[in-house]
Write a protein that holds these residues in place. Structure first.
Motif, mmCIF file in Angstrom:
data_model
loop_
_atom_site.group_PDB
_atom_site.id
_atom_site.type_symbol
_atom_site.label_atom_id
_atom_site.label_comp_id
_atom_site.label_asym_id
_atom_site.label_seq_id
_atom_site.Cartn_x
_atom_site.Cartn_y
_atom_site.Cartn_z
ATOM 1 N N PRO A 14 0.802 -1.290 0.147
ATOM 2 C CA PRO A 14 0.173 0.015 -0.106
ATOM 3 C C PRO A 14 0.876 1.254 0.095
ATOM 4 C CG PRO A 14 0.181 -0.840 2.357
ATOM 5 C CD PRO A 14 0.928 -1.779 1.376
ATOM 6 N N LEU A 15 0.287 2.358 -0.352
ATOM 7 C CA LEU A 15 0.723 3.775 -0.165
ATOM 8 C C LEU A 15 0.329 4.199 1.135
ATOM 9 C CD1 LEU A 15 2.452 6.247 -1.547
ATOM 10 C CD2 LEU A 15 0.251 6.870 -2.367
ATOM 11 N N VAL A 16 1.221 4.549 1.947
ATOM 12 C CA VAL A 16 1.011 4.726 3.653
ATOM 13 C C VAL A 16 1.029 6.304 3.864
ATOM 14 C CG1 VAL A 16 1.344 4.382 5.826
ATOM 15 C CG2 VAL A 16 1.585 2.535 4.174
ATOM 16 N N VAL A 17 0.009 6.910 4.110
ATOM 17 C CA VAL A 17 0.160 8.224 4.660
ATOM 18 C C VAL A 17 -0.215 8.405 6.200
ATOM 19 C CG1 VAL A 17 -0.772 10.479 4.000
ATOM 20 C CG2 VAL A 17 -1.349 8.554 2.676
ATOM 21 N N ARG B 177 -3.413 6.820 -9.370
ATOM 22 C CA ARG B 177 -2.659 6.634 -10.737
ATOM 23 C C ARG B 177 -1.707 5.415 -10.781
ATOM 24 N NH1 ARG B 177 -2.369 12.291 -10.222
ATOM 25 N NH2 ARG B 177 -0.997 12.230 -8.530
ATOM 26 N N HIS B 178 -1.243 4.848 -9.492
ATOM 27 C CA HIS B 178 -0.323 3.649 -9.485
ATOM 28 C C HIS B 178 -1.386 2.389 -9.338
ATOM 29 C CE1 HIS B 178 3.793 4.922 -9.404
ATOM 30 N NE2 HIS B 178 3.410 6.141 -8.862
ATOM 31 N N GLY B 179 -2.623 2.538 -8.892
ATOM 32 C CA GLY B 179 -3.516 1.336 -8.559
ATOM 33 C C GLY B 179 -3.308 0.755 -7.449
ATOM 34 N N LEU B 180 -3.154 1.498 -6.394
ATOM 35 C CA LEU B 180 -2.440 0.860 -5.240
ATOM 36 C C LEU B 180 -3.547 1.137 -4.107
ATOM 37 C CD1 LEU B 180 1.385 2.402 -5.107
ATOM 38 C CD2 LEU B 180 0.495 0.099 -5.215
ATOM 39 N N PRO B 181 -3.484 0.224 -3.212
ATOM 40 C CA PRO B 181 -4.372 0.566 -1.837
ATOM 41 C C PRO B 181 -3.779 1.853 -1.157
ATOM 42 C CG PRO B 181 -3.174 -1.336 -1.586
ATOM 43 C CD PRO B 181 -2.949 -1.089 -3.176
ATOM 44 N N LEU B 182 -4.722 2.654 -0.570
ATOM 45 C CA LEU B 182 -4.289 3.665 0.344
ATOM 46 C C LEU B 182 -4.390 3.266 1.632
ATOM 47 C CD1 LEU B 182 -2.986 6.437 0.103
ATOM 48 C CD2 LEU B 182 -5.598 7.293 0.517
ATOM 49 N N ARG B 183 -3.462 3.390 2.774
ATOM 50 C CA ARG B 183 -3.617 2.998 4.084
ATOM 51 C C ARG B 183 -3.198 4.442 5.054
ATOM 52 N NH1 ARG B 183 -3.405 -0.670 8.053
ATOM 53 N NH2 ARG B 183 -1.996 -0.759 9.816
ATOM 54 N N LEU B 184 -4.195 4.729 5.596
ATOM 55 C CA LEU B 184 -4.067 6.045 6.640
ATOM 56 C C LEU B 184 -3.794 5.557 8.034
ATOM 57 C CD1 LEU B 184 -7.530 7.587 5.424
ATOM 58 C CD2 LEU B 184 -4.973 7.943 4.574
ATOM 59 N N ASP C 97 8.321 -0.548 6.341
ATOM 60 C CA ASP C 97 8.865 -1.927 5.992
ATOM 61 C C ASP C 97 7.820 -2.749 5.248
ATOM 62 O OD1 ASP C 97 10.903 -1.203 7.592
ATOM 63 O OD2 ASP C 97 10.053 -2.371 9.279
ATOM 64 N N HIS C 98 6.818 -2.203 4.977
ATOM 65 C CA HIS C 98 5.755 -3.244 4.217
ATOM 66 C C HIS C 98 4.967 -2.120 3.312
ATOM 67 C CE1 HIS C 98 6.851 -6.735 6.640
ATOM 68 N NE2 HIS C 98 6.588 -5.724 7.563
ATOM 69 N N ALA C 99 5.509 -1.152 2.897
ATOM 70 C CA ALA C 99 4.638 -0.036 1.887
ATOM 71 C C ALA C 99 5.476 0.214 0.795
ATOM 72 C CB ALA C 99 4.824 1.181 2.902
ATOM 73 N N PHE C 100 4.692 0.676 -0.499
ATOM 74 C CA PHE C 100 5.031 1.182 -1.362
ATOM 75 C C PHE C 100 6.092 2.349 -1.484
ATOM 76 C CE2 PHE C 100 4.546 4.188 -5.198
ATOM 77 C CZ PHE C 100 5.214 3.318 -6.080
ATOM 78 N N ALA C 101 5.511 3.293 -0.375
ATOM 79 C CA ALA C 101 6.114 4.495 -0.178
ATOM 80 C C ALA C 101 5.300 5.124 1.350
ATOM 81 C CB ALA C 101 6.170 5.548 -1.330
ATOM 82 N N LEU C 102 6.091 6.027 1.979
ATOM 83 C CA LEU C 102 5.215 6.737 2.908
ATOM 84 C C LEU C 102 5.222 8.110 2.393
ATOM 85 C CD1 LEU C 102 7.306 5.546 6.068
ATOM 86 C CD2 LEU C 102 5.220 5.055 5.450
ATOM 87 N N VAL C 103 3.974 8.689 3.000
ATOM 88 C CA VAL C 103 3.830 10.407 2.676
ATOM 89 C C VAL C 103 3.440 10.876 4.031
ATOM 90 C CG1 VAL C 103 2.142 11.582 1.249
ATOM 91 C CG2 VAL C 103 2.560 9.437 0.417
ATOM 92 N N THR C 104 4.115 12.014 4.088
ATOM 93 C CA THR C 104 3.602 12.899 5.203
ATOM 94 C C THR C 104 3.533 14.335 4.760
ATOM 95 O OG1 THR C 104 5.799 13.545 5.827
ATOM 96 C CG2 THR C 104 5.345 11.327 6.543
ATOM 97 N N GLY C 105 2.833 15.244 5.740
ATOM 98 C CA GLY C 105 2.884 16.311 5.596
ATOM 99 C C GLY C 105 4.131 17.219 6.095
#
Length: 289
Positions: A4-7, A28-35, A100-108
Motif C-alpha cells: 500500500p501507499l501509506v499516509v 494513478r499507480h493502482g495501489l491501496p491507500l492506508r491511513l 517496512d511493508h509499504a510502496f512509499a510513505l507520505v507525510t505532511g
C-alpha cells in the motif's frame, strides 16, 4: 501481496494536504491507500485509569482523525481501496514500522502541535531520514502538490546513492505522463579560480558531469521509452540548483544512502536542504548498502 501507499495522518493542515496528494498518487499507480495515525493514548489510558465509563478523549480523537481522513478520501475517489488504523505508538515509530511493508510513505511538512514557524516538522524529517522505503513529504505552494507544472525533477547524485531514486523518478514520470528533468550539478575544484581557469577545464568538468548523468540514466531510460527526458548539467551547489528548480516542478526526487547498522538520521546536505526549502513535494528514496 500489493504493497500500500501509506499516509501519516494527524488532523493537521499538512496532513490533509498529504492525504489529498496520496489519494491521487494511489489512484494513478493502482495501489491501496492506508491511513495511519500514531498515538500513545493507550499508554496514557493504562497509566491514568478513568472512573468514568466514557472512552478516553485521546482515543476518541485518534478514531476521529482516521475516520475523517477516510471520509475525505472516499469523497475524492469512491473507488479507491482504503484502510485505516490508529496505532498505539509514537508517530515516527509507527510510520517507520509501516514503511517496512509499504510502496512509499507520505507525510505532511508539519504535524499537529508543531511550531508554525518551523520549515519542516520533526516527524517528517525523522521519517524521511530513516525509513526503509521511499518517503514523500508534501509541501510547497499549491501548484506543486496540484501537479500543474507537468514536470518531475530528479537530482542525479552519485551512483551509490541514486539508482533507486532514478527508478522511482522514471516510474513517477510515466504514471503522471509528464517530463522528467534530470539534473546533475557540478563544481570546479576549490583551487580553480573561475575567472582564471581555462575554458577547456570548465568543459572537462561539465563533460564529466554529463558522463556520470548518462551512465546513471541510460539503462533505466530504455525501460521507460514513453518518458520524455530532459538531461541538464549545471554549475553550482546541487542543493541550491535543485531548490531553485523545484519552483517549476510537481515533485523533486533525490536519493539517500542507508548504511546497515547505522541508526541515526541518514540524510545528505542536498536532501536536508530540499526538505526545508523546496517549493514542491520532495521524495527521498533510500539506496541500501
Amino acid at each position: 501481496m500489493e504493497l500500500p501507499l501509506v499516509v501519516g495522518v494527524d488532523g493537521s493542515d499538512g496532513s490533509i494536504l498529504a492525504v489529498d496528494w496520496a489519494a491521487g498518487e494511489a489512484a494513478r499507480h493502482g495501489l491501496p491507500l492506508r491511513l495511519v495515525y500514531g498515538s500513545l493514548w493507550e499508554r496514557y489510558e493504562v497509566a491514568l485509569p478513568s472512573l468514568r465509563l466514557q472512552r478516553p478523549s485521546e482515543r476518541v480523537m485518534a478514531q476521529h482523525i482516521v475516520a475523517s481522513a477516510e471520509e475525505r478520501v472516499r469523497r475524492l475517489d469512491p473507488d479507491l481501496k482504503v484502510s485505516v488504523e490508529a496505532v498505539a505508538a509514537e508517530a515516527v515509530s509507527a510510520l517507520l514500522s509501516e514503511g517496512d511493508h509499504a510502496f512509499a510513505l507520505v507525510t505532511g511538512s508539519r504535524g499537529r502541535g508543531e511550531l508554525k514557524g518551523a520549515l519542516l516538522g520533526s516527524v517528517s524529517l525523522a521519517v524521511a531520514a530513516r525509513a526503509s522505503c521511499p518517503v514523500v513529504v508534501v509541501q510547497g505552494d499549491k501548484a506543486g502538490p496540484a501537479g500543474t507544472h507537468r514536470r518531475i525533477l530528479l537530482g542525479a547524485g552519485d551512483p551509490d546513492t541514486s539508482h533507486e531514486a532514478v527508478r522511482f523518478a522514471f516510474r513517477e514520470a510515466e504514471v503522471h505522463g509528464c517530463v522528467l528533468d534530470v539534473v546533475r550539478a557540478w563544481r570546479r575544484p576549490a583551487h580553480e579560480d573561475a575567472d582564471l581557469a581555462p575554458v577547456a577545464e570548465s568543459v572537462e568538468h561539465e563533460a564529466q558531469a554529463s558522463g556520470l548523468l548518462d551512465a546513471l540514466v541510460d539503462g533505466i531510460a530504455s525501460d521507460h521509452p514513453a518518458v520524455r527526458v530532459n538531461r541538464v548539467t549545471v554549475e553550482g551547489p546541487a542543493r541550491r540548483v535543485l531548490a531553485n528548480r523545484s519552483e517549476t516542478a510537481d515533485l523533486v526526487v533525490v536519493g539517500a544512502r542507508r548504511r546497515s547498522g547505522h541508526f541515526g538520521l541518514q540524510l545528505g546536505r542536498v536532501s536536508h536542504t530540499l526538505l526545508h526549502h523546496a517549493a514542491c513535494p520532495v521524495a527521498v528514496v533510500p539506496q541500501h548498502g
